[in-house]
Design a protein around this motif. Structure first.
Motif, mmCIF file in Angstrom:
data_model
loop_
_atom_site.group_PDB
_atom_site.id
_atom_site.type_symbol
_atom_site.label_atom_id
_atom_site.label_comp_id
_atom_site.label_asym_id
_atom_site.label_seq_id
_atom_site.Cartn_x
_atom_site.Cartn_y
_atom_site.Cartn_z
ATOM 1 N N GLY A 1 31.134 -37.435 2.616
ATOM 2 C CA GLY A 1 29.886 -38.354 1.936
ATOM 3 C C GLY A 1 29.979 -39.353 2.862
ATOM 4 N N ASP B 1 33.215 -27.285 -12.633
ATOM 5 C CA ASP B 1 32.254 -27.832 -13.632
ATOM 6 C C ASP B 1 31.544 -26.897 -14.467
ATOM 7 N N CYS C 1 31.103 -39.565 -2.771
ATOM 8 C CA CYS C 1 29.768 -38.796 -2.460
ATOM 9 C C CYS C 1 30.368 -37.483 -1.783
ATOM 10 N N LEU D 1 27.321 -42.691 -13.100
ATOM 11 C CA LEU D 1 28.494 -41.873 -12.292
ATOM 12 C C LEU D 1 29.457 -42.126 -13.458
ATOM 13 N N TYR E 1 26.558 -35.528 1.349
ATOM 14 C CA TYR E 1 25.682 -36.565 0.785
ATOM 15 C C TYR E 1 25.818 -37.666 1.427
ATOM 16 N N ASP F 1 32.339 -35.441 -2.930
ATOM 17 C CA ASP F 1 32.523 -34.271 -4.051
ATOM 18 C C ASP F 1 31.110 -33.793 -4.398
ATOM 19 N N ILE F 2 30.028 -34.251 -4.202
ATOM 20 C CA ILE F 2 28.902 -33.818 -4.757
ATOM 21 C C ILE F 2 28.206 -32.769 -4.405
ATOM 22 N N ASN F 3 28.395 -32.195 -3.198
ATOM 23 C CA ASN F 3 27.745 -30.792 -2.685
ATOM 24 C C ASN F 3 28.784 -30.100 -2.112
ATOM 25 N N LYS G 1 34.957 -40.090 -12.270
ATOM 26 C CA LYS G 1 35.003 -39.508 -10.795
ATOM 27 C C LYS G 1 35.103 -40.870 -9.874
#
Length: 667
Positions: A303, A95, A314, A340, A324, A316-318, A344
């Motif tokens: 997630g 990112d 979810c 969102l 998450y 992939d978020i943290n 994604k």
């Protein structure tokens, strides 16, 4: 160089090397040239008008000045650069990249190659499709779409009523799995940018390499240009499978029916487990991740949500080594999907992203504001998918049986054009596919072969077999026939797929399907008591034909025991003669044997009868000729040759009569 292997369905491979799903690639109606997916004639007419206008614009565009052509070329190069970035450009750890710089390096490194030219053609075709859709959009954007909006709102209410918030679904994904396993054996790799794979393709990379833009699915020679200090490690699947087995043992403790998606990824339904503990869903998942680390020294991200779609997003978020939790509440889910990115959403690839962004849809929240327009522009399948993405709806079932429609194996290798080598490759892939089918207890009817040429053009052929097959010999025979139709060819990838699947039947089921049992009857004794079944000797043919039982056919040992046991009679329908008979199992078997024998003998006699007619016919012609010749002789007597012909004819007539008699008997 050794072959680089990618098996689309075998879970021994990492999820990171599986080809991306894309909504518009998977939706056949999107590529149709007809107007079947339009709601009314007005829309079809508008589309036809838009296409005609597009053709006029295309002709007029040739007369544009150099400045406008330069602008168009610049836009085209930008979309091509984004396409060349690959399917995994959105993965965790990428990112913060300067994506324009990375995309430009990939663009320059690929320029002039067959891959570059093939991607350029695809990008041009996609641009044309988007232009046509935008012209349709211009035609309907100012229309009154109140009716369409009402229809969509009703559909949204129906989908909302189907929302299931009772399940706790967890998506667990190992962090840079292959690279992390390699780092366990060589801890020094943690401090350098490293990737697993070869010059043809990378399967994954560690997070240091991702900072330079190196990622899965990228050719190794391009990765070297992005990161000159990159260290590439060859694949070691035995190590990855061993580590995955330890992780799966932990999964089984929390959900015995967990759904593995690959070696490094799985879905767990924690609903039942949560009823046995006071821990919250987030605490349970943290406990799972800790156990994974203690057992393997590997980290995992997770997630937790109400369904599979949101749980995967979810996870992939943290990343890496985080989790998450999204509460199972409609308000929380809608707030989550509002901002969102559409890219994604699982199932949205580069093509779908570009189409939707051209229509002003960049987030799931944008879908609602443009719902009426999307209803008119998209096919029903695509639009329904978009609505579910906006609402955050997904599957809560972890069963893979319903979604398994095909199974395939494919391999990438150095270019091959030799016919013998290609046929040998078919044998290898057929054997692997047959093993996978046997492992899952499946068989299929449709065999497909996929060939990727050295020009990166993909060719595919398919053939449907009359019956279900699963053996490597049958698969290879069909695949070779399909291959022959494409020769000569120079390829770098081959895949074989089996579709139209069904479970393999066991031997008993294969026999029972030919018999129809109407009812079961048990013969009672004089006192009305049921008797146990006693095996009988093979009955006489007369008993079989009459469907009755003669006391002499009962086992003499049973009679000497003084019992009154009688066989179990069943009303059965013979699959050969279609007669309904009442008899026990040994009698029925004997009857079927008799019928089969009659059918076989009758077929032989019919063939002999047909041949006899031909011989007699030719004999009559010869006899007529001989008789005519003898009548013309001076003495008027029949010649010896004529008498021999007549004798042969008489024997043939007698044989014909005998065959007819036998045919009547066996009929």
């Amino acid at each position: 160089m050794e072959d680089q292997s990618v098996d689309e369905f075998e879970d021994q491979y990492s999820s990171q090397v599986i080809e991306e799903e894309d909504l518009f690639f998977d939706d056949p109606s999107f590529d149709q040239d007809d107007n079947n997916h339009f709601e009314d004639g007005e829309s079809a007419a508008l589309f036809a008008q838009a296409v005609a206008q597009h053709n006029q614009l295309s002709t007029h565009a040739q007369d544009k000045d150099d400045e406008i052509q330069g602008q168009a070329q610049e836009v085209s190069e930008e979309t091509l650069r984004n396409r060349l970035a690959g399917a995994s450009a959105h993965k965790a750890g990428l990112d913060s990249l300067d994506k324009d710089r990375v995309n430009q390096i990939i663009y320059e490194a690929s320029k002039g190659s067959a891959f570059f030219e093939n991607e350029q053609k695809k990008d041009h075709a996609l641009t044309k499709r988007i232009d046509e859709m935008l012209q349709r959009y211009d035609q309907i954007k100012d229309l009154d779409l109140t009716l369409e909006q009402s229809i969509v709102d009703h559909k949204i209410r129906e989908l909302e009523e189907s929302r299931d918030l009772t399940q706790a679904i967890c998506h667990l994904d190992m962090d840079a799995f292959y690279a992390s396993v390699e780092e366990l054996d060589d801890p020094s790799l943690k401090d350098v940018p490293m990737a697993v794979g070869g010059m043809s393709m990378l399967c994954t990379s560690n997070y240091l390499a991702r900072k330079s833009g190196v990622r899965s699915g990228m050719p190794g020679f391009i990765a070297i240009k992005l990161c000159p200090s990159l260290k590439m490690i060859p694949l070691h699947f035995p190590k990855y499978r061993a580590a995955s087995a330890k992780v799966r043992d932990i999964f089984k403790k929390y959900d015995p029916d967990f759904l593995p998606m690959s070696l490094d990824e799985a879905y767990l339904n924690l609903t039942k487990y949560l009823t046995t503990t006071d821990l919250s869903p987030a605490e349970v998942v943290e406990q799972i991740r800790n156990e994974i680390f203690e057992s393997t020294r590997l980290t995992a991200s997770a997630g937790i949500a109400a369904n599979r779609m949101i749980a995967k997003v979810c996870s992939d978020i943290n990343k890496p080594n985080g989790q998450y939790f999204l509460p199972s509440e409609p308000e929380a889910i809608m707030e989550f999907t509002k901002n969102l990115s559409i890219r994604k959403v699982p199932g949205v690839g580069r093509v779908t992203q570009r189409v939707l962004e051209a229509l002003g849809v960049k987030t799931c929240g944008d879908i609602y504001g443009r719902r009426a327009l999307l209803y008119r522009l998209l096919s029903p399948i695509s639009f329904n998918f978009m609505l579910k993405s906006y609402l955050g709806l997904g599957s809560t079932s972890l069963s893979s049986e319903s979604s398994r429609k095909s199974m395939s194996v494919e391999r990438t290798f150095n270019p091959i054009s030799d016919r013998a080598a290609l046929r040998q490759k078919v044998d290898q892939l057929s054997e692997l596919l047959a093993q996978d089918l046997a492992k899952d207890g499946l068989r299929g009817k449709t065999v497909s072969i996929k060939l990727k040429l050295t020009s990166f053009t993909v060719r595919a052929r398919a053939k449907t077999f009359p019956s279900y097959i699963s053996s490597s010999k049958d698969i290879a025979r069909i695949a070779k026939d399909l291959l022959e139709k494409e020769l000569p060819v120079n390829i770098r990838l081959m895949g074989i797929r089996m579709s139209t699947l069904k479970p393999q039947a066991n031997e008993d089921q294969g026999v029972k399907k030919y018999f129809s049992v109407v009812t079961n009857k048990i013969i009672n004794d004089d006192d009305g008591n049921s008797n146990n079944y006693t095996p009988m000797k093979r009955p006489r043919p007369d008993d079989i034909e009459s469907g009755t039982i003669n006391d002499t056919s009962i086992d003499t040992d049973t009679e000497m025991q003084g019992t009154s046991s009688r066989p179990v009679l069943m009303d059965l329908i013979c699959p050969i003669c279609n007669r309904q008979l009442q008899m026990d199992n040994p009698q029925f078997n004997y009857h079927v044997d008799e019928c089969l024998t009659k059918v076989t003998v009758k077929a032989i006699l019919q063939e002999q009868d047909h041949q006899g007619m031909e011989v007699i016919g030719s004999g009559e012609d010869s006899n007529n000729s001989s008789t005519s010749s003898s009548c013309n002789s001076e003495n008027g007597h029949t010649s010896n040759h004529s008498r021999k012909r007549m004798g042969t004819s008489n024997r043939q007539l007698r044989d014909k009569a005998r065959i007819k008699s036998l045919l009547d008997y066996y009929s």
